[in-house]
Motif scaffolding. Structure first.
Motif, mmCIF file in Angstrom:
data_model
loop_
_atom_site.group_PDB
_atom_site.id
_atom_site.type_symbol
_atom_site.label_atom_id
_atom_site.label_comp_id
_atom_site.label_asym_id
_atom_site.label_seq_id
_atom_site.Cartn_x
_atom_site.Cartn_y
_atom_site.Cartn_z
ATOM 1 N N UNK A 114 -99.058 -3.057 58.256
ATOM 2 C CA UNK A 114 -98.552 -2.353 57.078
ATOM 3 C C UNK A 114 -98.281 -0.890 57.405
ATOM 4 N N UNK A 115 -99.222 -0.251 58.095
ATOM 5 C CA UNK A 115 -99.091 1.169 58.423
ATOM 6 C C UNK A 115 -98.300 1.415 59.698
ATOM 7 N N UNK A 116 -98.369 0.470 60.622
ATOM 8 C CA UNK A 116 -97.675 0.617 61.900
ATOM 9 C C UNK A 116 -96.867 -0.642 62.207
ATOM 10 N N UNK A 117 -95.831 -0.911 61.420
ATOM 11 C CA UNK A 117 -95.039 -2.130 61.629
ATOM 12 C C UNK A 117 -94.388 -2.131 63.002
ATOM 13 N N UNK A 118 -94.381 -3.281 63.642
ATOM 14 C CA UNK A 118 -93.837 -3.384 64.993
ATOM 15 C C UNK A 118 -92.379 -2.944 65.052
ATOM 16 N N UNK A 119 -91.619 -3.260 63.999
ATOM 17 C CA UNK A 119 -90.225 -2.809 63.886
ATOM 18 C C UNK A 119 -90.173 -1.835 62.710
ATOM 19 N N UNK A 120 -90.131 -0.528 62.965
ATOM 20 C CA UNK A 120 -90.260 0.467 61.890
ATOM 21 C C UNK A 120 -89.024 0.596 61.007
ATOM 22 N N UNK A 121 -87.849 0.314 61.562
ATOM 23 C CA UNK A 121 -86.591 0.396 60.813
ATOM 24 C C UNK A 121 -85.772 -0.846 61.134
ATOM 25 N N UNK A 122 -85.217 -1.469 60.109
ATOM 26 C CA UNK A 122 -84.432 -2.679 60.344
ATOM 27 C C UNK A 122 -83.122 -2.596 59.561
ATOM 28 N N UNK A 143 -73.605 -2.670 55.821
ATOM 29 C CA UNK A 143 -74.889 -2.651 56.513
ATOM 30 C C UNK A 143 -75.966 -2.163 55.550
ATOM 31 N N UNK A 144 -77.050 -2.898 55.458
ATOM 32 C CA UNK A 144 -78.162 -2.531 54.581
ATOM 33 C C UNK A 144 -79.372 -2.210 55.440
ATOM 34 N N UNK A 145 -79.839 -0.972 55.367
ATOM 35 C CA UNK A 145 -81.008 -0.539 56.133
ATOM 36 C C UNK A 145 -82.249 -0.525 55.250
ATOM 37 N N UNK A 146 -83.381 -0.876 55.807
ATOM 38 C CA UNK A 146 -84.661 -0.689 55.125
ATOM 39 C C UNK A 146 -85.698 -0.261 56.160
ATOM 40 N N UNK A 147 -86.743 0.399 55.686
ATOM 41 C CA UNK A 147 -87.712 1.021 56.594
ATOM 42 C C UNK A 147 -89.132 0.532 56.311
ATOM 43 N N UNK A 148 -89.584 -0.504 57.028
ATOM 44 C CA UNK A 148 -90.952 -0.991 56.842
ATOM 45 C C UNK A 148 -92.009 0.089 57.041
ATOM 46 N N UNK A 149 -91.749 1.038 57.958
ATOM 47 C CA UNK A 149 -92.738 2.098 58.201
ATOM 48 C C UNK A 149 -92.953 2.937 56.947
ATOM 49 N N UNK A 150 -91.861 3.361 56.314
ATOM 50 C CA UNK A 150 -91.971 4.172 55.095
ATOM 51 C C UNK A 150 -92.459 3.331 53.916
#
Length: 253
Positions: A114-122, A143-150
């Motif tokens: 959750x805090x350190x996702x392996x792929x921070x931006x997808x 293109x749709x970007x999302x940021x698991x890190x944020x």
């Protein structure tokens, strides 16, 4: 290398090579190259990176580290006072049932992701015109970007303690792991594109983590040190992680 040589090996590449000899038209060199590249990127760097962050957060909180070690010991105990043993004796007791009962370890690994996702931006590409759940219209080729890190640090998603490492947020009142929606916890993506190796990755990380924490206690080599990150394709640490490992003779030591 002949068919018999491939058959004697248990690795995945050898299995693909064996299938190619049976049906050369289905497994060309490019296909095999893509398969191996996918394993290297998706199955090695992501898992290794997550385990590095996992050790980092455990070094910062010995209470959580000891709680996981206690759970691992209880899950693999046979009631014999001689359970301690070495790595071979321990791994013999690391059965599917034992691994499946390690809910706190599972929660700690998930909290790490959750805090350190392996792929921070997808990013995703629209194959056709569509409307997103919030009513936003997207067109073919967008293109749709999302940021698991944020997203993992957003208080409106995870509460005021969003930036705190707290495995308990994933457990119910009985200590059983309760997953969140993959559209909220996006470390493994969601829907038709959800990671095919999700369960394998969890099993691999739990085996590795359980073995290490059963045998050793970890602490930062320099307690005052900080760890940065490099936002690449995968979330890498900005430099090596220096830890001190000492034999774990008992929980709390």
């Amino acid at each position: 290398m002949g068919t018999n040589s491939y058959a004697k090996k248990g690795d995945i590449l050898s299995r693909f090579l064996l299938e190619r000899e049976k049906d050369p038209g289905c497994f060309g060199n490019k296909y095999l190259r893509d398969i191996i590249l996918n394993f290297v990127i998706a199955g090695r760097d992501t898992t290794a990176g997550t385990l590095s962050w996992f050790l980092h957060v455990l070094c910062r909180d010995q209470r959580i580290q000891d709680k996981i070690a206690r759970e691992v010991r209880e899950a693999t105990s046979t009631g014999d006072r001689q359970d301690a043993g070495g790595v071979e004796e321990f791994t013999a007791r690391l059965t599917e049932d034992a691994i499946g009962s390690m809910h706190y370890l599972h929660a700690a690994l998930t909290e790490t992701l959750r805090l350190y996702p392996a792929v921070p931006v997808d990013v995703k590409c629209c194959f056709s015109d569509d409307t997103l759940p919030d009513g936003h219209t997207v067109r073919r080729g967008d293109m749709v970007n999302y940021q698991p890190f944020a997203m993992g640090r957003m208080k409106f998603l995870w509460g005021d303690d969003a930036e705190e490492f707290r495995p308990e947020r994933w457990l119910d009142g009985d200590g059983v792991f309760v997953p969140e929606s993959p559209y909220k916890f996006t470390a493994f993506q969601a829907g038709p594109r959800i990671c095919l190796g999700k369960e394998f990755a969890y099993r691999q990380m739990k085996i590795f983590a359980a073995t290490l924490l059963y045998l050793f206690r970890f602490e930062m080599w320099d307690r005052g040190s900080t760890v940065g990150y490099r936002p690449m394709l995968t979330l890498k640490m900005d430099g090596p992680l220096y830890v001190r490992a000492s034999p774990r003779r008992s929980i709390g030591n």
